[in-house]
Design a protein around this motif. Sequence first.
Motif, PDB file in Angstrom:
ATOM      1  N   GLY A 174     -27.927 -19.678  28.775  1.00 32.89           N
ATOM      2  CA  GLY A 174     -27.106 -18.399  28.939  1.00 32.89           C
ATOM      3  C   GLY A 174     -26.491 -18.986  30.811  1.00 32.89           C
ATOM      4  O   GLY A 174     -25.076 -18.716  30.679  1.00 32.89           O
ATOM      5  N   GLU A 175     -26.930 -20.429  30.930  1.00 31.94           N
ATOM      6  CA  GLU A 175     -26.520 -20.630  32.369  1.00 31.94           C
ATOM      7  C   GLU A 175     -25.019 -21.680  32.543  1.00 31.94           C
ATOM      8  O   GLU A 175     -24.970 -22.067  33.102  1.00 31.94           O
ATOM      9  CB  GLU A 175     -28.034 -21.320  33.266  1.00 31.94           C
ATOM     10  N   LEU A 176     -25.607 -21.636  31.108  1.00 34.60           N
ATOM     11  CA  LEU A 176     -24.253 -23.053  30.753  1.00 34.60           C
ATOM     12  C   LEU A 176     -22.350 -22.437  31.504  1.00 34.60           C
ATOM     13  O   LEU A 176     -22.509 -21.777  30.521  1.00 34.60           O
ATOM     14  CB  LEU A 176     -24.075 -23.775  29.314  1.00 34.60           C
ATOM     15  N   PRO A 177     -21.649 -22.779  31.743  1.00 35.80           N
ATOM     16  CA  PRO A 177     -20.354 -22.621  31.342  1.00 35.80           C
ATOM     17  C   PRO A 177     -19.923 -22.342  30.000  1.00 35.80           C
ATOM     18  O   PRO A 177     -19.978 -23.190  29.650  1.00 35.80           O
ATOM     19  CB  PRO A 177     -19.784 -22.913  32.347  1.00 35.80           C
ATOM     20  N   ALA A 178     -19.511 -21.768  29.440  1.00 35.51           N
ATOM     21  CA  ALA A 178     -19.492 -21.788  27.784  1.00 35.51           C
ATOM     22  C   ALA A 178     -18.305 -21.394  27.332  1.00 35.51           C
ATOM     23  O   ALA A 178     -18.072 -20.022  27.603  1.00 35.51           O
ATOM     24  CB  ALA A 178     -20.410 -21.712  26.981  1.00 35.51           C
ATOM     25  N   THR A 179     -17.751 -21.491  25.942  1.00 34.26           N
ATOM     26  CA  THR A 179     -16.389 -20.458  25.243  1.00 34.26           C
ATOM     27  C   THR A 179     -17.691 -20.254  24.074  1.00 34.26           C
ATOM     28  O   THR A 179     -17.454 -22.017  23.507  1.00 34.26           O
ATOM     29  CB  THR A 179     -15.183 -21.146  25.705  1.00 34.26           C
ATOM     30  N   TYR A 180     -17.325 -19.321  23.565  1.00 36.57           N
ATOM     31  CA  TYR A 180     -17.724 -19.608  22.595  1.00 36.57           C
ATOM     32  C   TYR A 180     -16.588 -18.923  21.400  1.00 36.57           C
ATOM     33  O   TYR A 180     -15.510 -18.265  21.504  1.00 36.57           O
ATOM     34  CB  TYR A 180     -18.657 -18.389  21.632  1.00 36.57           C
ATOM     35  N   VAL A 181     -16.323 -19.768  20.247  1.00 33.43           N
ATOM     36  CA  VAL A 181     -14.814 -19.439  19.104  1.00 33.43           C
ATOM     37  C   VAL A 181     -16.090 -19.166  18.048  1.00 33.43           C
ATOM     38  O   VAL A 181     -16.202 -19.687  17.179  1.00 33.43           O
ATOM     39  CB  VAL A 181     -13.574 -21.195  19.098  1.00 33.43           C
ATOM     40  N   THR A 182     -15.498 -17.798  17.470  1.00 36.40           N
ATOM     41  CA  THR A 182     -15.550 -17.713  16.092  1.00 36.40           C
ATOM     42  C   THR A 182     -14.190 -16.668  14.931  1.00 36.40           C
ATOM     43  O   THR A 182     -13.433 -17.066  15.630  1.00 36.40           O
ATOM     44  CB  THR A 182     -15.997 -15.683  16.390  1.00 36.40           C
ATOM     45  N   CYS A 183     -14.436 -17.565  13.964  1.00 36.73           N
ATOM     46  CA  CYS A 183     -13.782 -17.429  13.123  1.00 36.73           C
ATOM     47  C   CYS A 183     -13.384 -16.511  12.120  1.00 36.73           C
ATOM     48  O   CYS A 183     -14.806 -16.408  12.055  1.00 36.73           O
ATOM     49  CB  CYS A 183     -13.525 -18.964  12.499  1.00 36.73           C
ATOM     50  N   SER A 184     -12.371 -16.018  12.411  1.00 36.21           N
ATOM     51  CA  SER A 184     -12.865 -14.248  11.799  1.00 36.21           C
ATOM     52  C   SER A 184     -13.030 -14.053  10.371  1.00 36.21           C
ATOM     53  O   SER A 184     -13.952 -13.461   9.603  1.00 36.21           O
ATOM     54  CB  SER A 184     -11.417 -13.781  12.402  1.00 36.21           C
ATOM     55  N   LEU A 185     -11.985 -15.441   9.560  1.00 33.98           N
ATOM     56  CA  LEU A 185     -12.357 -15.134   7.879  1.00 33.98           C
ATOM     57  C   LEU A 185     -13.733 -14.827   7.522  1.00 33.98           C
ATOM     58  O   LEU A 185     -13.930 -15.314   5.941  1.00 33.98           O
ATOM     59  CB  LEU A 185     -11.017 -16.051   7.896  1.00 33.98           C
ATOM     60  N   ASP A 186     -14.519 -15.685   8.309  1.00 40.57           N
ATOM     61  CA  ASP A 186     -16.180 -16.293   7.896  1.00 40.57           C
ATOM     62  C   ASP A 186     -16.633 -14.561   7.925  1.00 40.57           C
ATOM     63  O   ASP A 186     -18.116 -14.316   7.939  1.00 40.57           O
ATOM     64  CB  ASP A 186     -16.947 -16.606   9.063  1.00 40.57           C
ATOM     65  N   GLY A 187     -15.871 -13.217   8.205  1.00 40.70           N
ATOM     66  CA  GLY A 187     -16.338 -12.349   8.773  1.00 40.70           C
ATOM     67  C   GLY A 187     -17.356 -11.392   9.804  1.00 40.70           C
ATOM     68  O   GLY A 187     -17.226  -9.724  10.715  1.00 40.70           O
ATOM     69  N   ALA A 188     -18.916 -11.922   9.928  1.00 39.61           N
ATOM     70  CA  ALA A 188     -19.673 -11.390  10.327  1.00 39.61           C
ATOM     71  C   ALA A 188     -19.240 -11.367  12.021  1.00 39.61           C
ATOM     72  O   ALA A 188     -19.959 -10.348  12.957  1.00 39.61           O
ATOM     73  CB  ALA A 188     -20.925 -11.431   9.830  1.00 39.61           C
ATOM     74  N   GLY A 189     -18.854 -12.824  12.641  1.00 40.85           N
ATOM     75  CA  GLY A 189     -18.616 -12.029  13.934  1.00 40.85           C
ATOM     76  C   GLY A 189     -20.372 -13.571  14.272  1.00 40.85           C
ATOM     77  O   GLY A 189     -20.867 -13.421  13.766  1.00 40.85           O
ATOM     78  N   PRO A 190     -20.358 -12.921  15.622  1.00 39.08           N
ATOM     79  CA  PRO A 190     -20.904 -13.597  16.464  1.00 39.08           C
ATOM     80  C   PRO A 190     -22.741 -12.795  15.742  1.00 39.08           C
ATOM     81  O   PRO A 190     -22.497 -11.924  15.929  1.00 39.08           O
ATOM     82  CB  PRO A 190     -21.024 -13.946  18.082  1.00 39.08           C
ATOM     83  N   GLY A 191     -23.926 -13.384  15.749  1.00 36.93           N
ATOM     84  CA  GLY A 191     -25.179 -13.059  15.594  1.00 36.93           C
ATOM     85  C   GLY A 191     -25.036 -12.650  16.720  1.00 36.93           C
ATOM     86  O   GLY A 191     -25.208 -13.037  17.910  1.00 36.93           O
ATOM     87  N   PRO A 192     -26.525 -12.257  16.731  1.00 38.56           N
ATOM     88  CA  PRO A 192     -27.311 -11.506  18.007  1.00 38.56           C
ATOM     89  C   PRO A 192     -27.449 -12.709  19.138  1.00 38.56           C
ATOM     90  O   PRO A 192     -27.844 -11.859  20.363  1.00 38.56           O
ATOM     91  CB  PRO A 192     -28.957 -10.740  17.849  1.00 38.56           C
TER      92      PRO A 192
END
Length: 232
Positions: A174-192
């Motif tokens: 979590g210390e890294l500067p990051a972007t997370y791209v989630t693809c909505s057709l996959d449904g569930a979204g990012p995990g826990p």
Amino acid sequence: MVNFVLVAGAWLGAWAWDEVVPRLRAAGHGAHPLTLSGLADKRGVPAGQRTHVQDIVGEVERLDLRDVVLVGHSYAGIPVGQAAERIGERLSRVVFVDSSVPADGESFVAGWPGERAKLEEAIAGNGGFWAPPAAADYAGRGLTDEQVARIMARSTPHPGAALTEPAELTRPLGELPATYVTCSLDGAGPGPRVAELLAGGRWRLVELDTGHWPMFSGPGELARILLDSAER
């Protein structure tokens, strides 16, 4: 100008970024698609997850890249996340594209608790490799028949050791500067795990209205997201 190092997920090689790379270069940036050992044109090269981390670090160092945006899709998020901390001040940002993320001491298959035994059995039964998906596995992912045919024609079995070796991190992801791209057709979204990282304040979430392989189904939209990440 930044330098994008693009790493596609399981079964794929540098060729997967063919429709994204020209868009990044047209915007004045460097774009360096990378094939991991054991895949595509590097098929037959012995490889595990540690090899893949070194593939990425080695490419950055070989080309003497600075202001690096590491992009990891699907499985590749695991070696990309580890490589990000190893390239030090060369790193500008990490972009995880609908990907797994590394956890110290855990493997890729550890993130599949309900399917782990089945996946490990499939790898063992296929000579130590994870076989590419069947055509039906691409259904509902925003891909045309032509795109599915192209992916299937060029995909290669994925080295099983890359999926079972544990990740090694020396500091919190979590210390890294990051972007997370989630693809909505996959449904569930990012995990826990990703949700927890997003809550830490250094990660940004972007939703892309397509399926798990956006470099094929939405290359223009994905390129725009990557270009936007370079400005942050």
